[in-house]
Design an enzyme around this catalytic site. Structure first.
Site, mmCIF file in Angstrom:
data_model
loop_
_atom_site.group_PDB
_atom_site.id
_atom_site.type_symbol
_atom_site.label_atom_id
_atom_site.label_comp_id
_atom_site.label_asym_id
_atom_site.label_seq_id
_atom_site.Cartn_x
_atom_site.Cartn_y
_atom_site.Cartn_z
ATOM 1 N NE ARG A 134 -4.116 13.031 -22.709
ATOM 2 C CZ ARG A 134 -3.579 14.246 -22.681
ATOM 3 N NH1 ARG A 134 -3.413 14.934 -23.791
ATOM 4 N NH2 ARG A 134 -3.214 14.782 -21.532
ATOM 5 C CE1 TYR A 149 4.782 23.607 -16.772
ATOM 6 C CE2 TYR A 149 3.141 21.853 -16.852
ATOM 7 C CZ TYR A 149 3.767 22.868 -16.161
ATOM 8 O OH TYR A 149 3.399 23.174 -14.875
ATOM 9 C CG ASP A 150 2.278 20.718 -25.615
ATOM 10 O OD1 ASP A 150 2.575 19.928 -24.697
ATOM 11 O OD2 ASP A 150 1.250 20.595 -26.300
ATOM 12 C CG PHE A 169 -2.817 22.032 -24.244
ATOM 13 C CD1 PHE A 169 -2.822 21.446 -22.989
ATOM 14 C CD2 PHE A 169 -3.164 21.236 -25.341
ATOM 15 C CE1 PHE A 169 -3.166 20.111 -22.814
ATOM 16 C CE2 PHE A 169 -3.516 19.894 -25.180
ATOM 17 C CZ PHE A 169 -3.514 19.337 -23.916
ATOM 18 C CE LYS A 174 -6.007 23.951 -27.709
ATOM 19 N NZ LYS A 174 -4.758 24.755 -27.644
ATOM 20 C CG ASP A 232 -4.181 13.153 -12.809
ATOM 21 O OD1 ASP A 232 -4.837 14.188 -12.986
ATOM 22 O OD2 ASP A 232 -3.318 13.056 -11.907
#
Length: 211
Positions: A193, A166-167, A164, A11, A68
């Site tokens: 991101r 803690y979304d 995915f 992903k 990261d």
């Protein structure tokens, strides 16, 4: 230019390909080249991202990129922080289980641990953070570093089925939804991101002269 992603997260690879689309780049996951994952022993996102990028660059003999990222919650002193991926402790390996299935189990454990840590907390503000590092080669003295933050609040129960990590728990007041309730295109337009990738894109064009 080939850019080796220091991750095997499908992903994350898909997100970065979309976010950096249009540049003369071919982004490949390190696993496709048989490169093992690097150690992440550091206490900060930037140190871990740089270590991963240099490892992938050295193993591939070319340019590499590493991300990261994680969740930082002020009431928890910045936790989960760099251990966001295994905040609830590493889940056991199950024979025959694929990587994504194990990741889903890990996500559930992490989310439960976060909810327990914030039980009764009045201040549930936090932010996703993404630190992207790109190097032209393993010993690049001038790595490109881009940091993006996406503020929100941790809910008391999950909502949504997209994304995915803690979304499902991260509510974004500006959008009035959780991250897990966003479609991929909307998430890519607003996420931590997306913000770090936008900054990195500028540097790839202006510093590495990619266009």
């Amino acid at each position: 230019m080939r850019l080796v992603l220091a991750s095997n997260n499908a992903k994350k690879l898909s997100e970065l390909r979309a976010l950096l689309g249009g540049l003369p780049l071919s982004i490949v996951a390190q696993g496709e080249l048989g490169i093992a994952e690097a150690e992440e022993p550091h206490h900060t996102f930037i140190e871990n991202a740089l270590a991963k990028a240099r490892h992938a660059a050295r193993a591939s003999g070319g340019a590499a990129i590493a991300d990261d990222s994680g969740l930082c919650v002020g009431a928890l002193g910045g936790a989960p922080g760099v251990i966001s991926a295994h905040y609830g402790g590493e889940v056991a390996v199950i024979d025959g289980e694929d990587r994504e299935a194990r990741r889903r189990r890990q996500d559930a454990v992490n989310n439960a641990a976060l909810l327990a840590a914030l039980d009764g907390a009045a201040d549930r503000r936090g932010h996703f953070i993404s630190t992207l590092v790109a190097v032209r080669h393993a010993d690049d003295p001038e790595p490109l570093v881009a940091v993006g933050r996406w503020p929100g609040e941790v809910l008391v129960a999950p909502r949504g089925s997209q994304g995915f990590g803690y979304d499902p728990l991260m509510f974004i007041p500006a959008l009035n939804v959780t991250v897990a309730e966003l479609d991929a295109d909307t998430k890519n337009a607003h996420s931590h991101r997306a913000r770090s990738a936008a900054l990195l894109r500028e540097m790839l064009v202006n510093v590495w002269h990619l266009s």
